[in-house]
Motif scaffolding. Structure first.
Motif, mmCIF file in Angstrom:
data_model
loop_
_atom_site.group_PDB
_atom_site.id
_atom_site.type_symbol
_atom_site.label_atom_id
_atom_site.label_comp_id
_atom_site.label_asym_id
_atom_site.label_seq_id
_atom_site.Cartn_x
_atom_site.Cartn_y
_atom_site.Cartn_z
ATOM 1 N N UNK A 193 -12.126 20.718 8.629
ATOM 2 C CA UNK A 193 -11.559 20.228 7.272
ATOM 3 C C UNK A 193 -11.999 18.500 7.491
ATOM 4 N N UNK A 194 -12.960 17.827 7.121
ATOM 5 C CA UNK A 194 -12.810 16.117 7.082
ATOM 6 C C UNK A 194 -12.523 15.738 5.393
ATOM 7 N N UNK A 195 -10.963 15.362 6.024
ATOM 8 C CA UNK A 195 -10.385 14.943 4.654
ATOM 9 C C UNK A 195 -10.250 13.156 5.262
ATOM 10 N N UNK A 196 -10.999 12.529 4.735
ATOM 11 C CA UNK A 196 -10.737 10.624 4.749
ATOM 12 C C UNK A 196 -9.315 10.002 3.556
ATOM 13 N N UNK A 197 -8.667 9.004 4.359
ATOM 14 C CA UNK A 197 -7.568 8.899 3.348
ATOM 15 C C UNK A 197 -7.615 8.019 2.611
ATOM 16 N N UNK A 198 -7.041 7.805 1.183
ATOM 17 C CA UNK A 198 -7.010 6.618 0.252
ATOM 18 C C UNK A 198 -7.415 5.351 0.683
ATOM 19 N N UNK A 199 -8.123 4.329 -0.116
ATOM 20 C CA UNK A 199 -8.213 3.076 0.425
ATOM 21 C C UNK A 199 -7.374 1.829 0.902
ATOM 22 N N UNK A 200 -7.336 1.832 2.274
ATOM 23 C CA UNK A 200 -6.474 0.638 2.393
ATOM 24 C C UNK A 200 -4.676 1.482 1.953
ATOM 25 N N UNK A 201 -4.909 2.373 2.581
ATOM 26 C CA UNK A 201 -3.755 3.679 3.017
ATOM 27 C C UNK A 201 -3.866 3.661 4.463
ATOM 28 N N UNK A 240 -1.092 4.565 5.259
ATOM 29 C CA UNK A 240 0.136 5.855 5.725
ATOM 30 C C UNK A 240 -0.317 6.929 5.015
ATOM 31 N N UNK A 241 -1.386 7.475 4.543
ATOM 32 C CA UNK A 241 -1.810 9.187 4.693
ATOM 33 C C UNK A 241 -2.352 9.814 6.192
ATOM 34 N N UNK A 242 -1.531 8.463 7.586
ATOM 35 C CA UNK A 242 -2.530 9.327 8.615
ATOM 36 C C UNK A 242 -1.151 8.193 9.633
ATOM 37 N N UNK A 243 -0.128 8.189 9.214
ATOM 38 C CA UNK A 243 1.174 7.463 9.649
ATOM 39 C C UNK A 243 1.325 7.792 11.126
ATOM 40 N N UNK A 267 0.462 -1.172 -0.006
ATOM 41 C CA UNK A 267 -0.107 -0.126 -0.332
ATOM 42 C C UNK A 267 0.805 1.311 0.082
ATOM 43 N N UNK A 268 2.181 1.183 0.205
ATOM 44 C CA UNK A 268 3.191 2.100 -0.096
ATOM 45 C C UNK A 268 2.862 3.167 -0.924
ATOM 46 N N UNK A 269 2.422 4.219 -1.270
ATOM 47 C CA UNK A 269 2.794 5.201 -2.220
ATOM 48 C C UNK A 269 4.581 5.232 -3.220
#
Length: 706
Positions: A392-400, A402-405, A249-251
């Motif tokens: 500001x509501x910011x959901x991360x990418x699905x299955x990621x 690392x968006x909220x480490x 899942x890492x970019x």
């Protein structure tokens, strides 16, 4: 001159003229400028110089040198061998080894003035063979000399040691392509972990379907294992499935980084089960979920709550806790007060008088909140709470993840630096789990929550974090409280804590009628004198059938709040049985008490009975760990002998009365008032003890922690 001369005369060449050594300092047409060893200059024509002087070879031309970095990847034996050959090749080229004295003369066999290169190479080969280095021929030395002149010492390095090998060796490209595609497939990344032999079978199946049966041979087991190790390096193809999914899942490309400059600019929220058992309010051990919020700029944990199961209301209440001060608790050290910490207490307490009694945890108002796509966080309840607070509501990418480490790391740190010291810790995985953890003295959920709150204030907020470094002095690390104090001054940040009415607004809403006796929610009646004049009256909200808006905290059923649709504001109503059970408790305690009373043969328990049961339940839950034996496990209950089942049904007449009737029958006196002795009473009480055996329920057993 009777000996051979170099074909070209250059500046720096040395000549011997009339017994004195001169150095060529300049050439001007056919005139040669010389300087003797004492520095006296002279000039002579080129023709006279070639007839009268002996020309000595000048310094050897510079040769390319091997960069020092090239030696780091070579075996030490290869480097030593190249360094051993270098002085021998230099002696062939110049006649002298590099460590010769300044006025040394070349030996007869290596003198460039009298010996050709071929002769000097043959002489060196003979010398080395005589010294015991057999097998060294003149042609070998000639090849090394030519490489040295072209590449420097790099030409003397054994090419086999520096040869670049393909990462997959000489494997068939079709086999390599098949294995790479299988390793990158969803079957491997998202599926369970398997052995190397399974991948060898999958490659064979792929090759047969792609190129035809037997058209591409599969490497032998040892060859395939070596190929698999090279291609699967760092992918955990046969290791942890969780790690494999995380790596996948890492970019791609360099990791991005957001550097917030003020508190609350970017915050992250997440929820996960904890690796610890607690004593739940029903008396049984179970795991709980941790839901936490962290500020990225300061790494402050603004709120963290423990719940048996996280719901959307928990996330909304967590936002309310984030923007309200953390008050000191009884038993906490005085050093944990905000007034004694590095936080800017004098700058902030004028904005909120509650900070005088607050603990050293900053109050941070979120501007942006990052979360995953869990049902708790994408629910309408949590979204509406964010909108109401202006977040500001910011959901991360699905299955990621690392968006909220930062929140992921915070939860991991809670496990390694706090939970493993708690009684009831079960380990981070099945292979790390101990035996009979449930038999240890376990903390109740409120007590563990209090311990976690104290640990966050005392340990986390005062621990230097590697991510909080001074940009101008990277060697210094800040604590979250220090970073908060710094950013408050630098960014001009003024936190406005949530008021009481704002906190009520974040609670979940229900719509009820105001009856003559008050308001009923989940069979509980709430009332207050402020309802006079509103009883049995319509609210005026036609879209809600003239019902009244009620806000209630699911984890504190002692009071509710009714919105006054006529005059505005809120009306606080208290539960009418609050005097019976003054301690705050929630829906979980209430439902547990109902289940307990129903299991005791009370199908329709009254409200008073429920309140009494809840009060007793909370007393047991708040006793904390003890050395007494824990409640018998359900597995042990199932193994009781059938004889015990016969005693589970208590007789309708007490055992003491039965023995009295027996005594009466023996004496013939029906109205005898003879009292039993102390031993008889003890025996009667032991005989009257009932050990109930509950009916096995497969669904309930499946929900228990084993």
């Amino acid at each position: 001159m009777s000996h051979a001369r170099p074909g070209v005369l250059r500046i720096g060449d040395r000549v011997r003229l009339a017994g004195t050594r001169h150095t060529v300092t300049g050439l001007a047409g056919t005139l040669v400028h010389l300087a003797d060893e004492n520095g006296r200059a002279s000039a002579i024509s080129l023709q006279d110089l070639l007839l009268r002087a002996d020309v000595e070879p000048g310094p050897a031309p510079a040769v390319p040198r091997l960069p020092a970095a090239r030696f780091h990847g070579l075996p030490s034996k290869t480097v030593e061998e190249a360094a051993w050959w270098e002085p021998h090749i230099i002696e062939i080229l110049t006649g002298l080894p590099p460590d010769a004295a300044p006025h040394a003369r070349p030996g007869a066999q290596y003198d460039p003035a009298t010996q050709t290169l071929a002769e000097r190479e043959a002489a060196k080969a003979a010398e080395l063979n005589d010294a015991g280095h057999t097998g060294v021929s003149a042609s070998t030395i000639r090849r090394k000399r030519l490489r040295y002149q072209a590449q420097g010492i790099a030409g003397l390095v054994d090419g086999r040691a520096d040869r670049a090998r393909p990462p997959v060796g000489h494997a068939d490209p079709r086999v390599v392509d098949a294995l790479q595609r299988i390793l990158a497939s969803e079957e491997t990344v998202q599926g369970p972990s398997r052995t190397v032999e399974f991948f060898r079978w999958r490659v064979e199946q792929f090759l047969n379907s792609e190129y035809g049966p037997g058209m591409v041979p599969v490497p032998s087991r040892s060859t395939f294992y070596r190929l698999f190790r090279r291609l699967s390096a760092g992918q955990h193809a046969t290791g942890s499935a969780r790690t494999r999914r995380s790596l996948a899942g890492r970019p791609e490309g360099p990791f991005g980084q957001v550097n917030p400059v003020r508190p609350g600019e970017l915050m992250q929220i997440d929820s996960t089960p904890l690796d610890v058992l607690v004593r739940l309010d029903n008396g049984r051990p179970g795991r709980v979920d941790l839901t936490g919020v962290i500020d990225v700029a300061t790494r402050t944990v603004t709120a963290a709550v423990l719940r048996p199961t996280t719901r959307s209301v928990d996330a909304s209440l967590l936002l309310a806790r984030t923007v309200t001060p953390e008050l000191m608790r009884p038993g906490w050290a005085d050093a944990l007060r905000m007034s004694r910490s590095v936080l800017p207490f004098e700058h902030l307490h004028g904005l909120d008088e509650r900070l005088v009694h607050a603990a050293a945890r900053p109050v941070i108002v979120p501007e942006a909140m990052v979360c995953d796509h869990g049902m708790v966080f994408i629910s309408d309840n949590f979204r509406s709470s964010c909108r109401w607070l202006g977040i500001d509501f910011q959901p991360g990418h699905l299955g990621t993840p690392t968006d909220k480490p930062h929140i992921e790391r915070m939860i991991e740190t809670v496990g390694t630096q706090f939970l493993q010291y708690v009684s009831g810790y079960i380990g981070s995985s099945v292979e790390r789990r101990g035996r009979d953890v449930a038999t240890q003295p376990l903390w109740s959920l409120p007590e563990l929550q209090d311990l976690l709150d104290e640990w966050i204030v005392a340990a986390w907020q005062n621990r230097p974090h590697d991510g909080l470094r001074d940009p101008l002095a990277p060697g210094r690390k800040f604590t979250p409280n220090e970073k908060y104090a710094t950013l408050v001054q630098a960014a001009g940040y003024v936190p406005v804590a949530l008021s009481g009415e704002d906190y009520i607004e974040l609670l979940p809403a229900k719509w009820r009628a105001i009856n003559a006796y008050g308001v009923k929610i989940n069979h509980r009646v709430y009332d207050d004198a402020q309802l006079n004049g509103l009883r049995r009256q319509p609210s005026g909200v036609v879209g809600r059938k003239n019902l009244w808006e009620i806000h209630a905290d699911p984890y504190d059923v002692t009071r509710i709040w009714v919105r006054n649709h006529h005059e505005g504001g809120w009306i606080t109503l208290f539960w009418k049985h609050l005097s019976t059970s003054p301690a705050p408790f929630g829906e979980m305690h209430w439902n547990s008490a109902i289940s307990e009373l129903q299991s005791q043969g009370h199908p329709n328990p009254s409200e008073t009975e429920i309140a009494t049961a809840v009060s007793h339940l909370l007393q047991r839950a708040h006793q904390g760990p003890s050395n007494t034996a824990p409640e018998m496990k359900p597995r042990q209950r199932k193994r009781r002998r059938p004889a015990v089942f016969g005693r589970s049904e208590a007789p309708k007449t007490p055992a003491r009365a039965t023995r009295s009737e027996s005594s009466t029958a023996s004496t013939g006196n029906e109205h005898s008032t003879k009292q039993p002795t102390a031993d008889q009473r003890a025996e009667d009480e032991s005989l009257a003890k009932v050990v109930p055996l509950g009916i096995f329920d497969a669904r309930k057993e499946a929900e228990r922690w084993w």
